[in-house]
Design a protein around this motif. Structure first.
Motif, PDB file in Angstrom:
ATOM      1  N   ASP A   1       2.299   2.458   2.162  1.00 47.09           N
ATOM      2  CA  ASP A   1       2.371   3.278   0.956  1.00 47.09           C
ATOM      3  C   ASP A   1       0.990   3.811   0.580  1.00 47.09           C
ATOM      4  O   ASP A   1       0.790   4.265  -0.544  1.00 47.09           O
ATOM      5  N   ARG A   2       0.036   3.756   1.509  1.00 53.38           N
ATOM      6  CA  ARG A   2      -1.320   4.207   1.225  1.00 53.38           C
ATOM      7  C   ARG A   2      -1.328   5.678   0.830  1.00 53.38           C
ATOM      8  O   ARG A   2      -0.459   6.453   1.250  1.00 53.38           O
TER       9      ARG A   2
ATOM     10  N   GLU B   1      -3.755  11.872  -3.196  1.00 49.46           N
ATOM     11  CA  GLU B   1      -2.394  11.781  -3.736  1.00 49.46           C
ATOM     12  C   GLU B   1      -1.823  10.373  -3.547  1.00 49.46           C
ATOM     13  O   GLU B   1      -1.680   9.891  -2.429  1.00 49.46           O
ATOM     14  N   ALA B   2      -1.532   9.704  -4.667  1.00 48.66           N
ATOM     15  CA  ALA B   2      -0.903   8.385  -4.604  1.00 48.66           C
ATOM     16  C   ALA B   2       0.523   8.535  -4.088  1.00 48.66           C
ATOM     17  O   ALA B   2       1.219   9.507  -4.407  1.00 48.66           O
ATOM     18  N   LYS B   3       0.957   7.579  -3.273  1.00 50.28           N
ATOM     19  CA  LYS B   3       2.296   7.634  -2.710  1.00 50.28           C
ATOM     20  C   LYS B   3       3.198   6.608  -3.375  1.00 50.28           C
ATOM     21  O   LYS B   3       2.782   5.492  -3.679  1.00 50.28           O
ATOM     22  N   HIS B   4       4.435   7.010  -3.609  1.00 44.85           N
ATOM     23  CA  HIS B   4       5.423   6.110  -4.197  1.00 44.85           C
ATOM     24  C   HIS B   4       6.572   5.856  -3.220  1.00 44.85           C
ATOM     25  O   HIS B   4       7.634   5.379  -3.612  1.00 44.85           O
TER      26      HIS B   4
END
Length: 323
Positions: free
Chosen positions: A115-116, A121-124
């Protein structure tokens, strides 16, 4: 010339046999028995799953999880001086939720789920990442592009010798239906991955998560939950490809699967062994002749067979030839 070719062929055969015998995980017990792998070092009272090996069999990468699956880390151990070393966190892991490493047949490429973030952009959701071996270790992971990854979860991927990728995803199928998690394949042509296709023979309305393709693409192993022919909460299934057609996946059977969760299969680099994860516990060994005392109970709960994941191995022939 013919004599020379025979000599070369004999040399290759003998060398291959010598390498196979030298692999540190070679089993000495019966082919149809499962063996706990690396007890006390790799398989411990913690939650471990998914062992994958370098071609020489002397380095194993695997996942460790916080119980409840709140955090995953990829670790590795090396075989030195006749034993497996104390595991370390892989140099590219330890910050994000990284899991399910699979080393490709070339021994130079590893796929894993994470999930890096992608850039800033943060990943969900989970994506498939690739890391390449360098002259000094392993490089910096890169996220595989579409059509392998999507806006949905991609949990697990493995690569055939051809470079084709097989993976699981929660994306909707071609009709727009989303059944949970299914198995997809993407062919690699001229260095580019083509449109991912749902593998209908091995995908069902159940939850197909783990996907291991044989190097020659002759069969595929799938870890799935919720199938009516399952023996437990999670089971390993096998499907064969015959004349370009994939046959329906069938349960790998009771020598592999149990009433517990059995999942995360891997093929050893010599093609001889199946490594898989099981959450079978001490009750599989204990005959209930008398009630447990509290000290006995605590000992079991703190031992390797406490119901968290451990890595096992068995001869691959037990499922490939029997199914």
């Amino acid at each position: 010339m013919t004599k020379r070719l025979v000599q070369i062929g004999l040399f290759i055969t003998l060398t291959s046999a010598a390498i196979a015998q030298a692999l540190p995980f070679a089993k000495k017990d019966k082919a149809d028995t499962i063996t706990l792998f690396g007890e006390g070092i790799i398989s411990t009272p913690d939650d471990e799953f998914g062992g994958t090996f370098t071609p020489d069999g002397k380095t194993v990468f695997f996942s460790k999880s916080v119980p409840g699956s709140y955090f995953y880390t990829i670790c590795f151990s090396e075989f030195k001086n006749g034993t497996w070393t104390a595991p370390q966190v892989a140099p590219f892991s330890g910050t994000y939720r990284d899991f399910d490493p699979v080393i490709a047949p070339d021994g130079e490429t590893m796929l894993f789920a994470s999930d890096r973030p992608v850039g800033d952009e943060a990943k969900h959701d989970y994506d498939i990442w690739m890391v390449q071996r360098t002259g000094t270790g392993w490089g910096k992971p890169t996220r595989l592009p579409e059509p392998v990854n999507s806006a949905f979860d991609e949990h697990f991927a493995s690569m055939a010798a051809s470079g084709n990728i097989y993976f699981s995803s929660t994306r909707p199928d071609s009709t727009g239906n989303q059944t949970g998690s299914d198995v997809y394949s993407s062919k690699r042509v001229d260095g580019t991955y083509k449109t991912a296709e749902r593998m209908n023979a091995v995908s069902t309305d159940a939850f197909e998560l783990d996907v291991i393709i044989a190097p020659d693409e002759s069969y595929i192993l799938v870890g799935a939950a919720g199938r009516p022919d399952g023996l437990g909460g999670f089971d390993i299934f096998i499907s064969r490809q015959v004349k370009g057609q994939w046959h329906e996946a069938v349960n790998a059977g009771p020598k592999i699967n149990s009433p517990f969760r059995d999942y995360s299969p891997r093929i050893s680099p010599d093609g001889k062994y199946l490594f898989f994860t099981s959450e079978r516990d001490f009750t599989t060994l204990r005959k209930p002749t008398a009630p447990l005392t509290y000290p006995e109970l605590v000992k079991f709960f703190r031992g390797t067979l406490n119901g968290l994941g451990n890595i096992y191995q068995i001869d691959l022939d037990e499922i490939v030839k029997s199914k």
